[in-house]
Design a protein around this motif. Structure first.
Motif, mmCIF file in Angstrom:
data_model
loop_
_atom_site.group_PDB
_atom_site.id
_atom_site.type_symbol
_atom_site.label_atom_id
_atom_site.label_comp_id
_atom_site.label_asym_id
_atom_site.label_seq_id
_atom_site.Cartn_x
_atom_site.Cartn_y
_atom_site.Cartn_z
ATOM 1 N N LEU A 84 86.280 113.448 5.697
ATOM 2 C CA LEU A 84 85.275 114.163 6.457
ATOM 3 C C LEU A 84 85.793 115.649 6.625
ATOM 4 O O LEU A 84 85.090 116.269 6.338
ATOM 5 C CB LEU A 84 85.232 113.479 7.824
ATOM 6 N N ASN A 85 87.120 115.743 6.622
ATOM 7 C CA ASN A 85 87.583 117.139 6.873
ATOM 8 C C ASN A 85 87.630 117.789 5.503
ATOM 9 O O ASN A 85 86.895 118.963 5.131
ATOM 10 C CB ASN A 85 88.907 116.940 7.415
ATOM 11 N N ILE A 86 88.689 117.498 4.623
ATOM 12 C CA ILE A 86 88.823 118.135 3.318
ATOM 13 C C ILE A 86 87.528 118.048 2.537
ATOM 14 O O ILE A 86 87.230 118.860 1.684
ATOM 15 C CB ILE A 86 90.180 117.595 2.706
ATOM 16 N N HIS A 141 93.564 120.600 0.354
ATOM 17 C CA HIS A 141 93.338 121.695 1.386
ATOM 18 C C HIS A 141 93.851 123.029 0.494
ATOM 19 O O HIS A 141 93.306 124.264 0.085
ATOM 20 C CB HIS A 141 93.965 121.978 2.576
ATOM 21 N N GLY A 142 95.116 122.966 -0.142
ATOM 22 C CA GLY A 142 95.833 123.768 -0.843
ATOM 23 C C GLY A 142 95.129 124.104 -2.129
ATOM 24 O O GLY A 142 94.875 125.335 -2.659
ATOM 25 N N GLY A 155 97.344 130.808 6.181
ATOM 26 C CA GLY A 155 97.075 130.578 7.319
ATOM 27 C C GLY A 155 96.981 129.111 7.442
ATOM 28 O O GLY A 155 97.348 128.529 8.476
ATOM 29 N N GLY A 156 96.396 128.327 6.379
ATOM 30 C CA GLY A 156 96.293 126.788 6.648
ATOM 31 C C GLY A 156 97.617 126.153 6.869
ATOM 32 O O GLY A 156 97.892 125.232 7.253
ATOM 33 N N ASP A 157 98.875 126.863 5.871
ATOM 34 C CA ASP A 157 100.058 126.384 5.937
ATOM 35 C C ASP A 157 100.776 126.393 7.209
ATOM 36 O O ASP A 157 101.446 125.489 7.532
ATOM 37 C CB ASP A 157 100.674 127.016 4.858
ATOM 38 N N ILE A 158 100.654 127.706 7.840
ATOM 39 C CA ILE A 158 101.206 127.878 9.317
ATOM 40 C C ILE A 158 100.741 126.821 10.252
ATOM 41 O O ILE A 158 101.692 126.153 10.954
ATOM 42 C CB ILE A 158 100.868 129.102 9.714
ATOM 43 N N ILE A 159 99.568 126.498 10.202
ATOM 44 C CA ILE A 159 98.789 125.406 11.176
ATOM 45 C C ILE A 159 99.185 124.303 10.823
ATOM 46 O O ILE A 159 99.848 123.149 11.569
ATOM 47 C CB ILE A 159 97.427 125.595 11.312
ATOM 48 N N ASP A 160 99.266 123.802 9.618
ATOM 49 C CA ASP A 160 99.819 122.422 9.117
ATOM 50 C C ASP A 160 101.225 122.035 9.363
ATOM 51 O O ASP A 160 101.510 121.120 9.736
ATOM 52 C CB ASP A 160 99.654 122.346 7.677
#
Length: 268
Positions: free
Chosen positions: A142-144, A210-211, A240-245
């Motif tokens: 659902l997300n990716i 995501h990457g 930015g996604g990496d930092i949150i992940d």
């Protein structure tokens, strides 16, 4: 000349109203969520020990970031600037859900409700629909999967033309991000628990998806997005996604370590 000025003024006012309505629809739920959470804290504190301050802070900051992403200057700028849009995506779909999950809202709700109502609510949480949507595989799709559809089809350009589609996409981004986070890290009590190993495997696959999508956006701008903006937006999405992940990975590993360390260590 006066008639032209009046006509232009009326047109501008109408355009502003059209822009404000979807922002109100998107932002109001987060404002209500913040108010309801504070009320629940006040009520539950009368019967139990004080609710942790850090959880209140996480919920408040999450609601504020989510509201900021859909209401105001950033939301307005996102219509014409892909970098601003990507900031909104990170806030609405990743950072705000993470902060709100860390606030343990279900635990707070259960301790606020009366015992009979809490038991009925617990049955709903244990039902098969909740088991499906909180499964890591389903939540990741659902997300990716939703993001791949958004940025690799005409959906991205169409959502800027149709208000209803704009609302649906943004609600989906938040809810899918929240379900994904809930499925990976168990802050609230989850009746249908999935093993750490399975969640770790699914998380790695989701992060890869995501990457790869961020790199795809960098090389293949969505419809209506310039090459320069796509490159900036793609890099922002990637780093930015990496930092949150990393935070999600840390919490998952920490829980895994605590759950598997020998009992003899606890005695020391």
């Amino acid at each position: 000349m006066i008639n032209n000025h009046i006509h232009h003024s009326n047109g501008t006012q109408f355009h502003n109203i059209v822009e404000i309505i979807p922002q109100l629809v998107l932002g109001l739920p987060f404002v209500l969520a913040l108010v309801m959470y504070i009320v629940a804290v006040v009520v539950s504190n009368k019967r139990y020990k004080p609710w942790p301050i850090h959880r209140i802070f996480c919920w408040a900051l999450g609601c504020i970031l989510a509201t900021f992403s859909v209401v105001g200057p950033l939301a307005n700028r996102a219509h014409v600037d892909f970098t601003a849009h990507m900031f909104g995506h990170l806030f609405l779909g990743m950072l705000a859900p993470l902060l709100m999950v860390l606030a343990a809202p279900m635990t707070l709700l259960l301790r606020t409700l009366s015992v009979p109502i809490a038991r009925r609510f617990s049955k709903v949480i244990r039902s098969w629909p909740f088991r499906i949507i909180t499964n890591p595989v389903v939540a990741s799709l659902l997300n990716i999967g939703g993001l791949w559809i958004l940025y690799t089809t005409n959906l991205f350009s169409l959502m800027h033309e149709y208000i209803l589609l704009h609302l649906i996409v943004h609600f989906h981004i938040f809810l899918a991000g929240y379900l994904f986070t809930v499925s990976m890290i168990y802050i609230d009590s989850i009746p249908h628990r999935i093993s750490f190993r399975t969640r770790a495997i699914v998380l790695v696959a989701a992060l890869a998806g995501h990457g790869i999508l961020s790199k795809y956006i960098y090389a293949n701008p969505p419809n209506g997005v310039t090459v320069d903006q796509a490159e900036l937006g793609g890099m922002l999405m990637y780093y930015g996604g990496d930092i949150i992940d990393i935070v999600i990975i840390f919490i998952l590993c920490l829980h895994w370590f605590k759950a598997t360390r020998p009992r003899t260590m606890l005695a020391h």
